[in-house]
Design a protein around this motif. Structure first.
Motif, PDB file in Angstrom:
ATOM      1  N   ILE A   1      -0.831   9.167   0.897  1.00  0.00           N
ATOM      2  CA  ILE A   1      -0.367   8.536   2.144  1.00  0.00           C
ATOM      3  C   ILE A   1      -1.162   9.062   3.332  1.00  0.00           C
ATOM      4  N   ASN A   2      -1.430  10.366   3.336  1.00  0.00           N
ATOM      5  CA  ASN A   2      -2.206  10.951   4.425  1.00  0.00           C
ATOM      6  C   ASN A   2      -3.642  10.431   4.435  1.00  0.00           C
ATOM      7  N   HIS A   3      -4.266  10.344   3.266  1.00  0.00           N
ATOM      8  CA  HIS A   3      -5.629   9.814   3.202  1.00  0.00           C
ATOM      9  C   HIS A   3      -5.661   8.338   3.568  1.00  0.00           C
ATOM     10  N   LEU A   4      -4.579   7.627   3.278  1.00  0.00           N
ATOM     11  CA  LEU A   4      -4.514   6.216   3.640  1.00  0.00           C
ATOM     12  C   LEU A   4      -4.609   6.029   5.148  1.00  0.00           C
ATOM     13  N   SER A   5      -4.123   7.000   5.925  1.00  0.00           N
ATOM     14  CA  SER A   5      -4.209   6.899   7.382  1.00  0.00           C
ATOM     15  C   SER A   5      -5.664   6.883   7.845  1.00  0.00           C
ATOM     16  N   TRP A   6      -6.504   7.699   7.227  1.00  0.00           N
ATOM     17  CA  TRP A   6      -7.927   7.686   7.571  1.00  0.00           C
ATOM     18  C   TRP A   6      -8.575   6.365   7.176  1.00  0.00           C
TER      19      TRP A   6
ATOM     20  N   THR B   1      -2.406  -1.450  13.133  1.00  0.00           N
ATOM     21  CA  THR B   1      -3.118  -0.587  12.185  1.00  0.00           C
ATOM     22  C   THR B   1      -3.174   0.849  12.691  1.00  0.00           C
ATOM     23  N   LEU B   2      -3.472   1.023  13.970  1.00  0.00           N
ATOM     24  CA  LEU B   2      -3.542   2.374  14.538  1.00  0.00           C
ATOM     25  C   LEU B   2      -2.181   3.061  14.488  1.00  0.00           C
ATOM     26  N   ILE B   3      -1.116   2.319  14.803  1.00  0.00           N
ATOM     27  CA  ILE B   3       0.228   2.903  14.770  1.00  0.00           C
ATOM     28  C   ILE B   3       0.609   3.297  13.355  1.00  0.00           C
ATOM     29  N   SER B   4       0.327   2.400  12.395  1.00  0.00           N
ATOM     30  CA  SER B   4       0.653   2.698  11.006  1.00  0.00           C
ATOM     31  C   SER B   4      -0.155   3.876  10.477  1.00  0.00           C
ATOM     32  N   SER B   5      -1.409   3.983  10.882  1.00  0.00           N
ATOM     33  CA  SER B   5      -2.242   5.090  10.405  1.00  0.00           C
ATOM     34  C   SER B   5      -1.745   6.420  10.950  1.00  0.00           C
ATOM     35  N   MET B   6      -1.349   6.459  12.221  1.00  0.00           N
ATOM     36  CA  MET B   6      -0.828   7.705  12.785  1.00  0.00           C
ATOM     37  C   MET B   6       0.489   8.090  12.120  1.00  0.00           C
ATOM     38  N   ALA B   7       1.342   7.094  11.868  1.00  0.00           N
ATOM     39  CA  ALA B   7       2.607   7.386  11.194  1.00  0.00           C
ATOM     40  C   ALA B   7       2.372   7.860   9.757  1.00  0.00           C
ATOM     41  N   SER B   8       1.409   7.249   9.073  1.00  0.00           N
ATOM     42  CA  SER B   8       1.094   7.668   7.708  1.00  0.00           C
ATOM     43  C   SER B   8       0.565   9.094   7.673  1.00  0.00           C
ATOM     44  N   ALA B   9      -0.245   9.445   8.674  1.00  0.00           N
ATOM     45  CA  ALA B   9      -0.777  10.807   8.738  1.00  0.00           C
ATOM     46  C   ALA B   9       0.347  11.828   8.872  1.00  0.00           C
ATOM     47  N   LEU B  10       1.308  11.539   9.751  1.00  0.00           N
ATOM     48  CA  LEU B  10       2.407  12.485   9.979  1.00  0.00           C
ATOM     49  C   LEU B  10       3.350  12.552   8.785  1.00  0.00           C
ATOM     50  N   PHE B  11       3.771  11.400   8.277  1.00  0.00           N
ATOM     51  CA  PHE B  11       4.703  11.388   7.146  1.00  0.00           C
ATOM     52  C   PHE B  11       4.055  11.968   5.885  1.00  0.00           C
ATOM     53  N   GLY B  12       2.761  11.675   5.687  1.00  0.00           N
ATOM     54  CA  GLY B  12       2.083  12.209   4.518  1.00  0.00           C
ATOM     55  C   GLY B  12       1.931  13.714   4.561  1.00  0.00           C
ATOM     56  N   ALA B  13       1.729  14.256   5.775  1.00  0.00           N
ATOM     57  CA  ALA B  13       1.566  15.711   5.911  1.00  0.00           C
ATOM     58  C   ALA B  13       2.910  16.431   5.834  1.00  0.00           C
ATOM     59  N   LEU B  14       3.917  15.918   6.541  1.00  0.00           N
ATOM     60  CA  LEU B  14       5.220  16.588   6.585  1.00  0.00           C
ATOM     61  C   LEU B  14       5.976  16.439   5.268  1.00  0.00           C
ATOM     62  N   GLY B  15       5.799  15.310   4.577  1.00  0.00           N
ATOM     63  CA  GLY B  15       6.542  15.075   3.343  1.00  0.00           C
ATOM     64  C   GLY B  15       6.148  15.995   2.210  1.00  0.00           C
ATOM     65  N   GLY B  16       4.904  16.447   2.196  1.00  0.00           N
ATOM     66  CA  GLY B  16       4.457  17.283   1.100  1.00  0.00           C
ATOM     67  C   GLY B  16       4.683  18.762   1.288  1.00  0.00           C
TER      68      GLY B  16
ATOM     69  N   LEU C   1       0.805  -1.217   0.000  1.00  0.00           N
ATOM     70  CA  LEU C   1       0.000   0.000   0.000  1.00  0.00           C
ATOM     71  C   LEU C   1       0.840   1.270   0.000  1.00  0.00           C
ATOM     72  N   GLY C   2       2.077   1.174   0.480  1.00  0.00           N
ATOM     73  CA  GLY C   2       2.879   2.379   0.647  1.00  0.00           C
ATOM     74  C   GLY C   2       2.542   3.111   1.920  1.00  0.00           C
ATOM     75  N   SER C   3       2.093   2.363   2.925  1.00  0.00           N
ATOM     76  CA  SER C   3       1.756   2.974   4.209  1.00  0.00           C
ATOM     77  C   SER C   3       3.011   3.086   5.065  1.00  0.00           C
ATOM     78  N   ALA C   4       3.050   4.104   5.919  1.00  0.00           N
ATOM     79  CA  ALA C   4       4.185   4.289   6.822  1.00  0.00           C
ATOM     80  C   ALA C   4       4.254   3.106   7.780  1.00  0.00           C
ATOM     81  N   PRO C   5       5.446   2.653   8.134  1.00  0.00           N
ATOM     82  CA  PRO C   5       6.766   3.208   7.806  1.00  0.00           C
ATOM     83  C   PRO C   5       7.378   2.661   6.514  1.00  0.00           C
ATOM     84  N   PHE C   6       6.543   2.119   5.633  1.00  0.00           N
ATOM     85  CA  PHE C   6       7.024   1.555   4.357  1.00  0.00           C
ATOM     86  C   PHE C   6       6.598   2.440   3.181  1.00  0.00           C
ATOM     87  N   HIS C   7       6.570   3.735   3.408  1.00  0.00           N
ATOM     88  CA  HIS C   7       6.053   4.668   2.414  1.00  0.00           C
ATOM     89  C   HIS C   7       7.137   5.222   1.497  1.00  0.00           C
TER      90      HIS C   7
END
Length: 335
Positions: free
Chosen positions: A176-181, A146-161, A97-103
Protein backbone atom coordinates in the motif's frame (compact mmCIF):
# COMPACT_ATOMS: atom_id res chain seq x y z
CA UNK A 1 7.68 -20.90 -6.36
CA UNK A 2 5.49 -23.40 -8.20
CA UNK A 3 1.90 -24.33 -8.83
CA UNK A 4 0.39 -27.65 -9.94
CA UNK A 5 0.54 -28.24 -13.68
CA UNK A 6 -3.25 -28.31 -13.90
CA UNK A 7 -3.37 -24.63 -12.98
CA UNK A 8 -1.33 -23.41 -15.95
CA UNK A 9 -4.60 -22.58 -17.70
CA UNK A 10 -5.50 -20.18 -14.92
CA UNK A 11 -2.13 -18.43 -15.28
CA UNK A 12 -2.78 -18.11 -18.99
CA UNK A 13 -6.27 -16.63 -18.52
CA UNK A 14 -4.90 -14.37 -15.75
CA UNK A 15 -2.39 -12.81 -18.13
CA UNK A 16 -4.93 -12.86 -20.96
CA UNK A 17 -7.41 -10.89 -18.85
CA UNK A 18 -4.76 -8.26 -18.14
CA UNK A 19 -3.88 -7.96 -21.84
CA UNK A 20 -7.56 -7.70 -22.86
CA UNK A 21 -8.18 -5.02 -20.23
CA UNK A 22 -5.27 -2.75 -21.15
CA UNK A 23 -5.65 -3.14 -24.93
CA UNK A 24 -9.42 -2.75 -25.19
CA UNK A 25 -10.69 0.37 -27.02
CA UNK A 26 -13.87 0.45 -24.90
CA UNK A 27 -14.79 0.46 -21.24
CA UNK A 28 -16.84 -2.70 -21.69
CA UNK A 29 -13.81 -4.57 -23.06
CA UNK A 30 -11.72 -3.31 -20.13
CA UNK A 31 -14.40 -4.60 -17.74
CA UNK A 32 -14.42 -8.01 -19.42
CA UNK A 33 -10.64 -8.23 -19.04
CA UNK A 34 -10.81 -7.30 -15.36
CA UNK A 35 -13.50 -9.91 -14.75
CA UNK A 36 -11.49 -12.60 -16.51
CA UNK A 37 -8.45 -11.62 -14.47
CA UNK A 38 -10.41 -11.82 -11.22
CA UNK A 39 -12.03 -15.18 -11.98
CA UNK A 40 -8.64 -16.63 -12.93
CA UNK A 41 -6.97 -15.59 -9.68
CA UNK A 42 -9.58 -17.11 -7.35
CA UNK A 43 -8.74 -20.76 -8.28
CA UNK A 44 -5.07 -19.94 -7.72
CA UNK A 45 -5.90 -18.84 -4.17
CA UNK A 46 -7.76 -22.07 -3.36
CA UNK A 47 -5.17 -24.53 -4.65
CA UNK A 48 -5.25 -26.26 -1.27
CA UNK A 49 -8.58 -26.79 0.45
CA UNK A 50 -7.92 -24.66 3.50
CA UNK A 51 -10.28 -22.47 5.52
CA UNK A 52 -7.83 -19.54 5.37
CA UNK A 53 -7.52 -19.78 1.59
CA UNK A 54 -11.30 -20.07 1.18
CA UNK A 55 -11.91 -17.04 3.38
CA UNK A 56 -9.38 -14.96 1.45
CA UNK A 57 -10.89 -16.08 -1.86
CA UNK A 58 -14.38 -15.09 -0.69
CA UNK A 59 -13.22 -11.67 0.54
CA UNK A 60 -11.32 -11.06 -2.68
CA UNK A 61 -14.33 -12.06 -4.79
CA UNK A 62 -16.75 -9.81 -2.92
CA UNK A 63 -14.52 -6.73 -3.10
CA UNK A 64 -13.62 -7.26 -6.74
CA UNK A 65 -17.25 -7.92 -7.66
CA UNK A 66 -18.25 -4.67 -5.93
CA UNK A 67 -15.60 -2.67 -7.78
CA UNK A 68 -16.51 -4.34 -11.09
CA UNK A 69 -20.19 -3.50 -10.59
CA UNK A 70 -19.25 0.12 -9.85
CA UNK A 71 -16.99 0.15 -12.91
CA UNK A 72 -19.56 -1.11 -15.41
CA UNK A 73 -22.44 0.94 -13.98
CA UNK A 74 -20.32 4.12 -13.98
CA UNK A 75 -19.33 3.57 -17.59
CA UNK A 76 -23.01 3.87 -18.56
CA UNK A 77 -22.98 7.44 -17.25
CA UNK A 78 -20.26 8.44 -19.72
CA UNK A 79 -22.90 9.21 -22.35
CA UNK A 80 -24.41 12.02 -20.27
CA UNK A 81 -22.18 12.88 -17.28
CA UNK A 82 -18.64 12.31 -18.51
CA UNK A 83 -16.72 13.78 -15.54
CA UNK A 84 -18.86 12.04 -12.91
CA UNK A 85 -18.50 8.79 -14.81
CA UNK A 86 -14.71 9.09 -14.90
CA UNK A 87 -14.56 9.90 -11.18
CA UNK A 88 -16.64 6.84 -10.27
CA UNK A 89 -14.58 4.62 -12.58
CA UNK A 90 -11.46 6.06 -10.97
CA UNK A 91 -12.76 5.17 -7.50
CA UNK A 92 -13.66 1.66 -8.67
CA UNK A 93 -10.09 1.15 -9.89
CA UNK A 94 -8.71 2.44 -6.59
CA UNK A 95 -10.88 -0.14 -4.82
CA UNK A 96 -9.47 -2.87 -7.07
CA UNK A 97 -5.93 -1.74 -6.28
CA UNK A 98 -6.46 -1.58 -2.53
CA UNK A 99 -5.45 2.06 -2.41
CA UNK A 100 -6.49 4.27 0.50
CA UNK A 101 -9.17 4.98 1.55
CA UNK A 102 -10.28 1.61 0.09
CA UNK A 103 -7.34 -0.35 1.49
CA UNK A 104 -9.21 -2.17 4.30
CA UNK A 105 -9.60 -5.45 2.38
CA UNK A 106 -6.04 -5.80 1.13
CA UNK A 107 -4.21 -6.86 4.34
CA UNK A 108 -7.06 -9.19 5.33
CA UNK A 109 -6.96 -11.01 1.99
CA UNK A 110 -3.16 -11.08 1.98
CA UNK A 111 -3.04 -12.68 5.43
CA UNK A 112 -4.70 -15.87 4.17
CA UNK A 113 -2.52 -16.38 1.08
CA UNK A 114 0.62 -18.34 0.43
CA UNK A 115 3.73 -16.53 -0.78
CA UNK A 116 3.27 -17.16 -4.54
CA UNK A 117 -0.25 -15.69 -4.37
CA UNK A 118 1.08 -12.79 -2.30
CA UNK A 119 3.44 -11.93 -5.14
CA UNK A 120 0.71 -12.21 -7.79
CA UNK A 121 -1.74 -10.07 -5.81
CA UNK A 122 0.89 -7.40 -5.15
CA UNK A 123 2.17 -7.16 -8.73
CA UNK A 124 0.33 -8.80 -11.62
CA UNK A 125 -3.15 -8.11 -10.25
CA UNK A 126 -2.33 -4.41 -9.96
CA UNK A 127 -0.99 -4.01 -13.47
CA UNK A 128 -4.28 -3.68 -15.38
CA UNK A 129 -5.98 -1.24 -12.93
CA UNK A 130 -2.90 1.00 -12.87
CA UNK A 131 -2.69 1.12 -16.66
CA UNK A 132 -6.41 1.99 -16.79
CA UNK A 133 -5.76 4.72 -14.22
CA UNK A 134 -3.05 6.15 -16.46
CA UNK A 135 -5.62 6.36 -19.27
CA UNK A 136 -7.80 8.58 -17.04
CA UNK A 137 -5.08 11.15 -16.28
CA UNK A 138 -6.71 13.72 -18.59
CA UNK A 139 -8.45 15.93 -16.05
CA UNK A 140 -7.14 18.10 -13.20
CA UNK A 141 -9.86 16.80 -10.87
CA UNK A 142 -8.71 13.20 -11.34
CA UNK A 143 -5.08 14.21 -10.83
CA UNK A 144 -6.01 15.89 -7.53
CA UNK A 145 -7.88 12.76 -6.43
CA UNK A 146 -4.76 10.76 -7.30
CA UNK A 147 -2.58 12.99 -5.12
CA UNK A 148 -5.00 12.72 -2.19
CA UNK A 149 -5.23 8.94 -2.51
CA UNK A 150 -1.45 8.59 -2.77
CA UNK A 151 -0.85 10.64 0.39
CA UNK A 152 -3.49 8.65 2.25
CA UNK A 153 -1.99 5.37 1.02
CA UNK A 154 1.45 6.47 2.20
CA UNK A 155 0.18 7.21 5.71
CA UNK A 156 -2.08 4.17 6.09
CA UNK A 157 0.55 1.86 4.62
CA UNK A 158 3.22 3.12 7.02
CA UNK A 159 1.10 3.29 10.19
CA UNK A 160 -0.70 -0.02 9.56
CA UNK A 161 2.45 -2.09 9.51
CA UNK A 162 3.91 -0.79 12.76
CA UNK A 163 1.99 -3.12 15.07
CA UNK A 164 2.00 -6.39 13.16
CA UNK A 165 4.15 -9.47 13.64
CA UNK A 166 2.85 -11.24 10.53
CA UNK A 167 5.12 -11.05 7.50
CA UNK A 168 2.29 -11.23 4.97
CA UNK A 169 0.48 -8.32 6.62
CA UNK A 170 3.75 -6.43 6.71
CA UNK A 171 4.20 -6.98 2.97
CA UNK A 172 0.57 -5.92 2.41
CA UNK A 173 0.99 -2.58 4.17
CA UNK A 174 4.32 -2.17 2.42
CA UNK A 175 2.55 -2.69 -0.91
CA UNK A 176 0.00 0.00 0.00
CA UNK A 177 2.85 2.37 0.82
CA UNK A 178 4.66 1.65 -2.45
CA UNK A 179 1.38 2.12 -4.29
CA UNK A 180 1.40 5.76 -3.13
CA UNK A 181 4.65 6.37 -5.01
CA UNK A 182 3.29 4.65 -8.11
CA UNK A 183 0.07 6.71 -8.03
CA UNK A 184 2.13 9.90 -7.99
CA UNK A 185 4.20 8.53 -10.86
CA UNK A 186 1.02 7.66 -12.82
CA UNK A 187 -0.13 11.29 -12.57
CA UNK A 188 3.23 12.46 -13.98
CA UNK A 189 4.27 10.01 -16.69
CA UNK A 190 3.82 6.39 -17.76
CA UNK A 191 7.56 5.73 -17.90
CA UNK A 192 8.11 6.65 -14.25
CA UNK A 193 5.51 4.35 -12.74
CA UNK A 194 6.42 1.45 -15.02
CA UNK A 195 10.06 1.75 -13.94
CA UNK A 196 9.04 1.89 -10.27
CA UNK A 197 6.67 -1.05 -10.73
CA UNK A 198 9.39 -3.16 -12.39
CA UNK A 199 11.93 -2.51 -9.64
CA UNK A 200 9.35 -3.17 -6.91
CA UNK A 201 8.23 -6.43 -8.55
CA UNK A 202 11.78 -7.78 -8.81
CA UNK A 203 12.57 -6.93 -5.19
CA UNK A 204 9.31 -8.48 -3.98
CA UNK A 205 9.98 -11.59 -6.07
CA UNK A 206 13.29 -12.14 -4.30
CA UNK A 207 11.65 -11.74 -0.88
CA UNK A 208 8.57 -13.90 -1.49
CA UNK A 209 10.54 -16.69 -3.17
CA UNK A 210 12.97 -16.83 -0.25
CA UNK A 211 10.24 -16.78 2.41
CA UNK A 212 8.32 -19.41 0.44
CA UNK A 213 11.32 -21.75 0.49
CA UNK A 214 11.63 -21.14 4.26
CA UNK A 215 7.84 -21.41 4.81
CA UNK A 216 8.13 -18.44 7.17
CA UNK A 217 4.98 -16.40 7.84
CA UNK A 218 5.71 -14.67 11.17
CA UNK A 219 8.74 -13.30 12.96
CA UNK A 220 8.56 -16.20 15.41
CA UNK A 221 8.58 -18.74 12.57
CA UNK A 222 11.80 -17.16 11.32
CA UNK A 223 13.31 -17.75 14.75
CA UNK A 224 12.26 -21.42 14.72
CA UNK A 225 13.88 -22.24 11.39
CA UNK A 226 17.31 -22.78 12.89
CA UNK A 227 20.69 -21.12 12.73
CA UNK A 228 21.51 -18.75 9.90
CA UNK A 229 24.87 -18.10 8.36
CA UNK A 230 26.07 -14.53 8.61
CA UNK A 231 26.14 -14.25 4.81
CA UNK A 232 22.52 -15.38 4.33
CA UNK A 233 21.34 -13.13 7.15
CA UNK A 234 23.09 -10.20 5.50
CA UNK A 235 21.42 -11.00 2.18
CA UNK A 236 17.93 -11.23 3.67
CA UNK A 237 18.43 -8.07 5.70
CA UNK A 238 19.66 -6.10 2.70
CA UNK A 239 16.64 -7.25 0.67
CA UNK A 240 14.17 -5.90 3.22
CA UNK A 241 16.13 -2.66 3.42
CA UNK A 242 16.08 -2.45 -0.36
CA UNK A 243 12.29 -2.88 -0.30
CA UNK A 244 12.16 0.01 2.15
CA UNK A 245 14.13 2.20 -0.24
CA UNK A 246 17.22 2.64 1.90
CA UNK A 247 20.25 3.91 -0.06
CA UNK A 248 22.42 2.64 -1.62
CA UNK A 249 20.32 -0.45 -2.40
CA UNK A 250 18.39 -0.89 -5.64
CA UNK A 251 15.03 0.02 -4.09
CA UNK A 252 16.26 3.57 -3.56
CA UNK A 253 16.83 4.25 -7.27
CA UNK A 254 13.14 4.66 -8.33
CA UNK A 255 12.43 6.68 -5.19
CA UNK A 256 15.36 8.95 -5.98
CA UNK A 257 13.97 9.52 -9.47
CA UNK A 258 10.55 10.35 -8.01
CA UNK A 259 12.04 12.73 -5.43
CA UNK A 260 13.81 14.70 -8.14
CA UNK A 261 10.74 14.80 -10.39
CA UNK A 262 8.38 15.85 -7.58
CA UNK A 263 10.77 18.62 -6.54
CA UNK A 264 10.86 19.88 -10.12
CA UNK A 265 7.04 19.81 -10.19
CA UNK A 266 6.87 21.72 -6.85
CA UNK A 267 4.98 18.87 -5.16
CA UNK A 268 6.64 19.52 -1.82
CA UNK A 269 3.76 18.59 0.50
CA UNK A 270 3.08 15.16 -1.07
CA UNK A 271 6.84 14.55 -1.24
CA UNK A 272 7.27 15.29 2.47
CA UNK A 273 4.44 12.91 3.38
CA UNK A 274 5.82 10.14 1.16
CA UNK A 275 9.35 10.49 2.57
CA UNK A 276 8.13 10.49 6.18
CA UNK A 277 6.00 7.42 5.50
CA UNK A 278 9.02 5.66 3.99
CA UNK A 279 10.92 6.28 7.21
CA UNK A 280 8.08 4.65 9.15
CA UNK A 281 8.11 1.62 6.87
CA UNK A 282 11.84 1.25 7.47
CA UNK A 283 11.04 0.89 11.17
CA UNK A 284 8.99 -2.29 10.78
CA UNK A 285 11.47 -3.62 8.18
CA UNK A 286 14.20 -3.17 10.79
CA UNK A 287 12.37 -5.56 13.13
CA UNK A 288 12.81 -8.30 10.53
CA UNK A 289 16.41 -7.25 9.91
CA UNK A 290 17.23 -7.36 13.63
CA UNK A 291 15.72 -10.86 13.82
CA UNK A 292 18.04 -12.10 11.05
CA UNK A 293 21.06 -10.40 12.61
CA UNK A 294 20.38 -11.95 16.01
CA UNK A 295 19.90 -15.42 14.53
CA UNK A 296 23.18 -15.15 12.64
CA UNK A 297 24.95 -15.24 16.02
CA UNK A 298 24.98 -18.82 17.41
CA UNK A 299 25.33 -17.50 20.97
CA UNK A 300 22.06 -15.57 20.72
CA UNK A 301 20.16 -18.33 18.91
CA UNK A 302 18.17 -20.58 21.21
CA UNK A 303 17.01 -22.88 18.39
CA UNK A 304 20.20 -24.78 17.66
CA UNK A 305 18.52 -27.63 15.83
CA UNK A 306 19.77 -27.98 12.29
CA UNK A 307 17.30 -27.19 9.55
CA UNK A 308 18.23 -27.44 5.88
CA UNK A 309 15.75 -24.69 4.97
CA UNK A 310 17.93 -22.19 6.81
CA UNK A 311 20.85 -23.00 4.47
CA UNK A 312 19.42 -21.80 1.19
CA UNK A 313 22.21 -21.92 -1.38
CA UNK A 314 20.10 -20.23 -4.06
CA UNK A 315 19.70 -17.17 -1.85
CA UNK A 316 22.62 -15.15 -3.35
CA UNK A 317 21.18 -15.56 -6.85
CA UNK A 318 17.75 -14.38 -5.69
CA UNK A 319 19.17 -11.40 -3.80
CA UNK A 320 21.73 -10.24 -6.37
CA UNK A 321 19.32 -7.73 -7.92
CA UNK A 322 19.10 -5.78 -4.66
CA UNK A 323 22.83 -5.00 -4.80
CA UNK A 324 22.76 -3.41 -8.25
CA UNK A 325 22.30 -0.06 -6.55
CA UNK A 326 25.52 -0.68 -4.65
CA UNK A 327 27.49 -1.98 -7.61
CA UNK A 328 26.11 0.49 -10.16
CA UNK A 329 25.11 3.70 -8.35
CA UNK A 330 23.87 5.43 -11.50
CA UNK A 331 21.68 7.81 -9.52
CA UNK A 332 24.78 9.58 -8.18
CA UNK A 333 25.40 10.95 -11.66
CA UNK A 334 21.92 12.50 -11.75
CA UNK A 335 22.45 14.85 -8.80
Amino acid sequence: MSFPVSYIIFFFTLILGTIISISSPSLFGAWVGLELNMMSFIPLITIKMNSYYSESALKYFLIQALSSALFISSSLLSFTFLLISFILIFLALLLKLGSAPFHFWFPQVMEGLNWPQVFILSTIQKLAPMILLSYLMINNTLIKITLISSMASALFGALGGLNTMYLRKMIAFSSINHLSWMLIAISLSDIFWMFYFLIYSLILLSITSSLFSMQAFTLSSIAQLGTYSTFNSLLMSSTFLSLGGLPPFTGFIPKWFMIQIMMNMNLFVPLAILILSSLLTLYFYLRVVIMFIILSNPVMNFYLKYDSRSHNYSLPLKMFFNFLGVLLPVYLFLI
